[in-house]
Design an enzyme around this catalytic site. Structure first.
Site, PDB file in Angstrom:
ATOM      1  N   ARG A  88      40.429 115.717  46.883  1.00 14.45           N
ATOM      2  CA  ARG A  88      39.974 115.658  48.276  1.00 14.45           C
ATOM      3  C   ARG A  88      39.777 117.081  48.793  1.00 14.45           C
ATOM      4  O   ARG A  88      40.527 117.986  48.442  1.00 14.45           O
ATOM      5  CB  ARG A  88      40.999 114.934  49.152  1.00 14.45           C
ATOM      6  CG  ARG A  88      41.026 113.434  48.910  1.00 14.45           C
ATOM      7  CD  ARG A  88      41.972 112.723  49.854  1.00 14.45           C
ATOM      8  NE  ARG A  88      43.357 113.022  49.560  1.00 14.45           N
ATOM      9  CZ  ARG A  88      44.099 113.890  50.202  1.00 14.45           C
ATOM     10  NH1 ARG A  88      43.605 114.541  51.250  1.00 14.45           N
ATOM     11  NH2 ARG A  88      45.352 114.120  49.864  1.00 14.45           N
ATOM     12  N   TYR A 231      34.226 112.473  44.312  1.00 11.57           N
ATOM     13  CA  TYR A 231      35.603 112.234  43.880  1.00 11.57           C
ATOM     14  C   TYR A 231      36.459 111.474  44.885  1.00 11.57           C
ATOM     15  O   TYR A 231      36.490 111.814  46.071  1.00 11.57           O
ATOM     16  CB  TYR A 231      36.297 113.560  43.557  1.00 11.57           C
ATOM     17  CG  TYR A 231      37.418 113.376  42.558  1.00 11.57           C
ATOM     18  CD1 TYR A 231      37.147 113.371  41.204  1.00 11.57           C
ATOM     19  CD2 TYR A 231      38.721 113.161  42.963  1.00 11.57           C
ATOM     20  CE1 TYR A 231      38.156 113.168  40.267  1.00 11.57           C
ATOM     21  CE2 TYR A 231      39.734 112.959  42.040  1.00 11.57           C
ATOM     22  CZ  TYR A 231      39.445 112.969  40.689  1.00 11.57           C
ATOM     23  OH  TYR A 231      40.449 112.756  39.765  1.00 11.57           O
ATOM     24  N   LYS A 240      40.947 106.782  52.332  1.00 18.11           N
ATOM     25  CA  LYS A 240      41.544 107.690  53.315  1.00 18.11           C
ATOM     26  C   LYS A 240      40.686 107.780  54.585  1.00 18.11           C
ATOM     27  O   LYS A 240      41.204 107.846  55.695  1.00 18.11           O
ATOM     28  CB  LYS A 240      41.710 109.081  52.716  1.00 18.11           C
ATOM     29  CG  LYS A 240      42.509 109.111  51.423  1.00 18.11           C
ATOM     30  CD  LYS A 240      43.921 108.647  51.615  1.00 18.11           C
ATOM     31  CE  LYS A 240      44.747 108.892  50.354  1.00 18.11           C
ATOM     32  NZ  LYS A 240      46.126 108.422  50.511  1.00 18.11           N
ATOM     33  N   HIS A 260      50.161 105.910  55.973  1.00 17.93           N
ATOM     34  CA  HIS A 260      50.119 106.314  54.561  1.00 17.93           C
ATOM     35  C   HIS A 260      51.425 105.857  53.914  1.00 17.93           C
ATOM     36  O   HIS A 260      52.345 106.650  53.728  1.00 17.93           O
ATOM     37  CB  HIS A 260      49.966 107.841  54.513  1.00 17.93           C
ATOM     38  CG  HIS A 260      49.683 108.399  53.162  1.00 17.93           C
ATOM     39  ND1 HIS A 260      50.022 109.683  52.811  1.00 17.93           N
ATOM     40  CD2 HIS A 260      49.074 107.867  52.083  1.00 17.93           C
ATOM     41  CE1 HIS A 260      49.630 109.914  51.563  1.00 17.93           C
ATOM     42  NE2 HIS A 260      49.057 108.832  51.108  1.00 17.93           N
ATOM     43  N   SER A 282      51.561 112.752  49.701  1.00 16.64           N
ATOM     44  CA  SER A 282      50.800 112.585  48.456  1.00 16.64           C
ATOM     45  C   SER A 282      51.597 113.160  47.283  1.00 16.64           C
ATOM     46  O   SER A 282      52.276 114.177  47.432  1.00 16.64           O
ATOM     47  CB  SER A 282      49.470 113.333  48.550  1.00 16.64           C
ATOM     48  OG  SER A 282      48.715 112.813  49.609  1.00 16.64           O
ATOM     49  N   CYS A 284      54.261 112.132  45.743  1.00  8.39           N
ATOM     50  CA  CYS A 284      55.730 112.089  45.804  1.00  8.39           C
ATOM     51  C   CYS A 284      56.245 110.777  45.206  1.00  8.39           C
ATOM     52  O   CYS A 284      57.356 110.342  45.511  1.00  8.39           O
ATOM     53  CB  CYS A 284      56.225 112.229  47.234  1.00  8.39           C
ATOM     54  SG  CYS A 284      56.249 113.927  47.810  1.00  8.39           S
ATOM     55  N   ASN A 288      55.202 104.850  41.816  1.00  4.45           N
ATOM     56  CA  ASN A 288      56.407 104.569  41.031  1.00  4.45           C
ATOM     57  C   ASN A 288      57.406 103.742  41.843  1.00  4.45           C
ATOM     58  O   ASN A 288      58.016 102.804  41.334  1.00  4.45           O
ATOM     59  CB  ASN A 288      57.084 105.871  40.574  1.00  4.45           C
ATOM     60  CG  ASN A 288      56.280 106.582  39.503  1.00  4.45           C
ATOM     61  OD1 ASN A 288      55.415 105.979  38.861  1.00  4.45           O
ATOM     62  ND2 ASN A 288      56.536 107.862  39.313  1.00  4.45           N
ATOM     63  N   ASP A 307      49.799 102.627  48.767  1.00  5.25           N
ATOM     64  CA  ASP A 307      49.281 103.837  49.427  1.00  5.25           C
ATOM     65  C   ASP A 307      49.057 103.694  50.930  1.00  5.25           C
ATOM     66  O   ASP A 307      49.256 104.656  51.656  1.00  5.25           O
ATOM     67  CB  ASP A 307      47.966 104.259  48.751  1.00  5.25           C
ATOM     68  CG  ASP A 307      47.553 105.681  49.108  1.00  5.25           C
ATOM     69  OD1 ASP A 307      48.438 106.556  49.159  1.00  5.25           O
ATOM     70  OD2 ASP A 307      46.358 105.912  49.342  1.00  5.25           O
ATOM     71  N   ARG A 403      43.091 110.385  37.587  1.00  4.95           N
ATOM     72  CA  ARG A 403      43.368 109.117  38.278  1.00  4.95           C
ATOM     73  C   ARG A 403      43.097 107.896  37.422  1.00  4.95           C
ATOM     74  O   ARG A 403      42.300 107.949  36.496  1.00  4.95           O
ATOM     75  CB  ARG A 403      42.452 109.015  39.511  1.00  4.95           C
ATOM     76  CG  ARG A 403      42.679 110.103  40.543  1.00  4.95           C
ATOM     77  CD  ARG A 403      43.946 109.862  41.285  1.00  4.95           C
ATOM     78  NE  ARG A 403      44.204 110.887  42.279  1.00  4.95           N
ATOM     79  CZ  ARG A 403      44.781 110.626  43.452  1.00  4.95           C
ATOM     80  NH1 ARG A 403      45.155 109.410  43.763  1.00  4.95           N
ATOM     81  NH2 ARG A 403      45.025 111.604  44.297  1.00  4.95           N
TER      82      ARG A 403
END
Ligand code: OXD
Ligand code: MN
Length: 623
Positions: A88, A231, A240, A260, A282, A284, A288, A307, A403
């Site tokens: 981004r 991208y 976003k 977010h 972002s 972090c 997961n 997200d 990604r």
């Protein structure tokens, strides 16, 4: 897919709509006007069907953009971006709104008329020689009470395919748009026409883009114009640009929240389920955490989103949340069989588009962290040979922002009702940064104002020298620094006001930090599946079965209430995870004051009061 006729060129766009009634603009007329400006060879309306997606992939394969992978990755593709189009572009991302104070000190502001003029110039003829795809889509289940509609035009086949995965593209969304529902206009071009100014043909490349990049959000008329990048968040405008920046403005105006955050359902061994939304900056570990395999027996975590979360007060007065996306656009490096086996199963099942990962000789994919063993020989993300010796010298095989793009319904831990249009009630909200010091493993907010203070002061601190000077705090309020579509201080006020109107039914709020380090810089907490131990305490607090100690940082667990006995943590480690050092916190309070000062009189007085209270609690601790 449907074709409409070629359109004639024009010199002015007249496209940016006046704010009133703008979002119910006529879609066919709008598409024709965009085509008249950008002058594609043809216009293709995508109906969202599997065959339409497959046709687009075929186009991408013929163009050399999509590289089919081998047997280990069925129906999956590798895409390599150009080297200068890998992330981004925050410094070229703007909010175009009349009053600069509405953008505030943490956003780039443009005057809407100036932005329109500049973008009109850039978009003029930008699609010559290319196909313009029209993608009517819904963020959230089509027609749902919390959902919203959009239409993206793009000349990028990669963006068109990805939008099919990440959003609900298709005829149902188009019918609602044509039926007069409001929708967000999303214009995207890679900015590389295949005909030059003299009318000569230009040869295409696998990843077209332009050195000039410019992404503007017209927040009043709910329009996004993105030029020059193919991208991720620059090009998949539902993500976003729409679902955070434009949607946060809608939420401010209409009384809801676009955040977010990931979204999960946690079920205790007693069979009681709770919904938790969590805001982490972002990179972090949101994916997961969203796909966590709890290590404590009897606990279950189901995935709803990784997200973005939209939350709106429901008929019962509680906040109800949806994940507006339909897929995951996750960071590949760091996602591995040991750290996130659920994601690996999801990816290996096939139907995945990978961007900027490395390729194995037998057509499989690899990235740093996928497996413990590094392969001997790869083709790196740039398409060059890579050997284990290169790896040993620190040359990455995959780009750090490589990604995967994959449909949500391939996730093995996805909740069955993940796309229920009414969403799920939110029981708890977590705010978590990457903090080497100060921030405890978990803390509960004392009240709603303290909750908003935890969100507004969220920060990440470099935890390894490789990332920059260790200990430097980067503020990322609500993990929304590059994503709030208006003044961040107004966002905090919006949370304060919404909390007041929710009253007793508002969620409980917690701060978390998996990244606290020891004196030698190593992480104290094991993280990943062990984070369920923190969730267990959150649930105990929701159920009123665990106590807490009031500290300047917030309400901390009685250490005995956290199940950690079987973790084999060294003596004193748990205490370190919760230590509140008044000196270090004093320095942080000064930094917070400096940060808050940037917002001038927009800063809600409740947050100034929180800072004052923090300082007096620290003084009391010092004695
Ligand atoms: C993302 C981000 O891509 O937060 O999700 O940068
Ligand atoms: Mn994100």
């Amino acid at each position: 897919m449907t074709l409409i006729a070629d359109t004639a060129p024009s010199s002015t766009s007249g496209l940016v709509a006046p704010p009133e009634g703008a979002t119910t603009r006529d879609v066919r007329a709008w598409v024709e006007r965009v085509a008249a400006l950008t002058r594609p060879d043809e216009v293709v309306w995508c109906d969202g069907s599997e065959s339409s997606r497959a046709e687009l992939v075929e186009v991408g394969v013929r163009a050399g953009t999509f590289i089919p992978l081998g047997e280990a990755q069925p129906d999956s593709y590798l895409v390599r971006s150009s080297e200068d189009d890998v992330a981004r572009v925050e410094d070229r991302t703007y909010l175009a709104c009349p009053d600069p104070a509405d953008a505030g000190p943490t956003n780039n502001w443009r005057d809407p008329a100036e932005a329109e003029a500049e973008l009109t110039g850039l978009f003029e003829g930008s699609m010559r020689g290319r196909t313009m795809y029209v993608l009517p889509f819904s963020m959230g289940p089509v027609g749902g009470a919390i959902s919203q509609l959009g239409v993206q035009v793009t000349d990028s086949v990669y963006a068109a395919v990805s939008m099919h995965v990440m959003t609900r593209v298709g005829a149902e969304s188009l019918a609602l748009v044509e039926g007069g529902q409001p929708w967000v206009a999303c214009l995207h071009t890679v900015g590389m026409p295949l005909v030059d100014a003299d009318g000569n043909e230009v040869e295409d490349v696998a990843w077209p883009s332009n050195d000039v990049k410019h992404i503007a959000h017209f927040t009043q008329s709910r329009e996004i114009w993105s030029y020059g990048s193919g991208y991720g968040g620059n090009a998949l405008l539902g993500k976003k640009c729409f679902a955070l920046r434009i949607a946060s403005v809608m939420g401010r105006d209409e009384g809801w929240l676009a955040e977010h955050m990931l979204l999960i359902r946690v079920t205790s061994p007693q069979g009681k389920s709770y919904h938790v939304a969590a805001a982490f900056p972002s990179a972090c570990g949101k994916t997961n955490f969203a796909m966590m395999q709890p290590t404590l027996p009897g606990w279950k975590v189901e995935t709803l989103g990784d997200d973005i979360v939209w939350m709106r007060p429901g008929p019962d007065g509680r906040l109800r949340a949806i994940n507006p996306e339909a897929g995951f656009f996750g960071v590949a490096p760091g996602t591995g069989y040991s750290t996130n086996p659920v994601a690996m199963k999801m990816l290996d099942a096939g139907g995945t588009v990978y961007t900027n990962v490395a390729l194995t000789p037998d057509g499989d994919v690899w990235w740093e962290g996928k497996t413990k063993e590094k392969p001997e020989l790869l083709t790196d993300w740039r398409g060059r040979a890579w050997t284990a010796a290169d790896g040993a010298e620190g040359r990455k095989a995959a780009h750090p922002n490589a990604r995967f793009t994959v449909a949500a319904d391939q996730c093995p831990t996805l909740a069955d009702d993940w796309d229920h249009p009414d969403g799920v009630p939110v029981d708890a909200v977590l705010f978590g940064g990457r903090r080497a010091s100060n921030a405890p493993l978990v803390t509960q907010a004392r009240d709603w104002e303290h909750a908003v203070f935890l969100g507004a002061t969220l920060a990440s601190e470099q935890t390894a020298a490789a990332e920059g000077p260790v200990g430097v705090l980067r503020r990322d309020p609500f993990a929304m620094l590059p994503f709030t579509g208006y003044n961040a201080a107004d966002h905090w006020q919006h949370w304060l006001s919404l909390g007041e109107s929710l009253g007793e039914s508002r969620p409980e709020v917690f701060g978390v930090n998996w990244f606290r380090t020891d004196d030698d810089g190593s992480f104290i907490w094991p993280g990943f599946g062990e984070n369920c131990r923190v969730l267990a305490w959150v649930v105990a607090r929701l159920e009123g079965t665990a106590g807490a100690q009031d500290t300047p940082a917030g309400l901390l667990p009685e250490l005995g209430d956290l199940v950690t006995g079987d973790l084999g943590m060294p003596e004193g480690a748990l205490e370190k995870l919760f230590a509140v050092d008044p000196e270090a916190w004093g320095v942080e309070a000064d930094d917070t004051e400096e940060f808050f000062t940037k917002f001038g009189d927009k800063l809600p007085s409740a947050l100034t009061a929180q800072l004052t209270e923090l300082r007096s609690r620290l003084d009391a601790l010092k004695g």
